[in-house]
Design an enzyme around this catalytic site. Structure first.
Site, PDB file in Angstrom:
ATOM      1  N   HIS A 139      -6.009  -7.280  -0.140  1.00 32.09           N
ATOM      2  CA  HIS A 139      -6.246  -6.088  -0.649  1.00 32.09           C
ATOM      3  C   HIS A 139      -5.523  -5.833  -2.194  1.00 32.09           C
ATOM      4  CE1 HIS A 139      -6.593  -6.618   3.580  1.00 32.09           C
ATOM      5  NE2 HIS A 139      -7.867  -5.185   3.204  1.00 32.09           N
ATOM      6  N   HIS A 180       0.755  -1.205  -0.130  1.00 32.37           N
ATOM      7  CA  HIS A 180      -0.612   0.005   0.235  1.00 32.37           C
ATOM      8  C   HIS A 180       0.768   1.401  -0.444  1.00 32.37           C
ATOM      9  CE1 HIS A 180      -3.972  -2.089   0.392  1.00 32.37           C
ATOM     10  NE2 HIS A 180      -3.318  -2.758   1.607  1.00 32.37           N
TER      11      HIS A 180
END
Ligand code: SP5
Ligand code: ZN
Length: 329
Positions: A192, A154
């Site tokens: 994710h 991320h």
């Protein structure tokens, strides 16, 4: 399979994260370490390749913040971990502010990724662990596991989020290019979307990024990972909550076929075990026994492969999930 890990990665010890309007116990906590080490053994300690390979991906300003933020937080009279709380959303002026709260907000996109006294040390050695794994792959190993922690996918060039601070997959892709490899494939199978990795390599012709992940219409990180962000070098395959192996497998095949068409010389896998049915923050339905067939399909790409660890929070199943995945290689 050779595995890499540095004990200094334990220094990152967040206790809490903020989402859904409350503080929760940090999902990315130190208990993950022993769960994974139980599966892989102690791991080889990495050499120190220095800060330079980190600077090929991340800005100096951002790395300085990661190193200094907690000290400045304490100097400002605060306790515990440093958290951002005010963010310069799109369109704000690029002010050069020195206040710790402004700097944290400038380089963060969520409130789940705190900086504690040991965060920089852990991140630095996590990146070295990844680079040592890469060196082994470039030296001829067929596949290598770098137990990176905290996770990385991320994190962008100058921002943190999603429990990620340094983007290991990106740092290793850049290092491999500098070592003479011409085209790198990154396959991201964390639950994710790997928004940081996508952001770092958008528009490039030497790095391909394919990601299978929960549909961002329902799941974190919401603003990235939609199917229509796909381009020449990006393939996003969002999947619905409730996805089990029978729906996951054809999407994986699609991602692998797409990556193979790009004729990569090296594969980096961002592996997250948070696709498991017991994961406390995720909603896929993969079983431990699904990770070996998943890995076998990935291994069929047939190029030297570095596996880096991303998420996975079902502590009871985590070691077995990692062991099962690695066994498939
Ligand atoms: C590396 C990685 O897996 N990062 C994931 C970060 C997700 N953080 C946001 C968590 C929000 C979870 N909401 C689910 C509610 C559970 N009932
Ligand atoms: Zn994840």
């Amino acid at each position: 399979m050779r595995c890499f890990w540095d004990e200094r990665q334990r220094a990152h010890a967040p206790t809490a994260e903020f989402f859904n309007g409350k503080l929760h116990r940090a999902a990315e906590h130190q208990g993950r370490v022993d769960a994974i080490l139980a599966a892989i053994g102690r791991g080889e300690a990495p050499d120190d390749s220095g800060i330079k390979p980190l600077l090929e991906v991340h800005s100096k300003e951002y790395l300085d913040l990661l190193r200094d933020a907690h000290g400045e937080w304490i100097a400002a009279g605060r306790e515990d971990d440093a958290f951002p709380y005010t963010f310069p959303i799109v369109g704000r002026r690029p002010l050069d502010l020195t206040r710790i709260d402004a700097r944290l907000g400038r380089h963060s996109f969520d409130t789940s990724t705190p900086i504690g006294p040991g965060t920089w040390e852990a991140c630095y050695w996590s990146a070295q662990t990844a680079l040592a794994g890469l060196k082994a792959v470039l030296g001829g190993e067929r596949s290598v596991f770098a137990f990176t922690r905290p996770p990385g996918h991320h994190a962008g060039r100058d921002y943190l989020g999603g429990y990620s601070y340094l983007n290991h997959a990106a740092i290793c892709a850049e290092a491999a290019l500098r070592a003479g490899r011409r085209r790198i494939a990154i396959l991201d199978v964390d639950y994710h979307h790997g928004n940081g990795t996508q952001d770092i390599f958008a528009g490039r012709d030497d790095v391909l990024f394919a990601s299978l992940h929960a549909d961002p219409s329902t799941d974190y990180p919401f603003f990235w990972g939609h199917a229509d962000e796909s381009s020449e070098n990006i393939l996003n395959l969002p999947l619905a909550r409730g996805t089990a192996w029978s729906e996951y497998a054809p999407a994986l095949t699609q991602a692998i076929d797409w990556l193979e068409k790009g004729t990569p010389e090296l594969l980096i896998v961002s592996y997250g075990a948070d696709t498991h049915e017991d994961d406390p923050i995720s909603y896929f339905k993969l079983k431990t026994s699904d990770y070996a067939p998943m890995a076998r399909r990935i291994a069929s790409i047939g190029v030297p492969t570095l596996i880096v660890m991303e998420g996975g929070y079902a502590i009871e199943a985590l070691g077995a999930n990692v062991a099962e995945f690695l066994s498939g290689f």
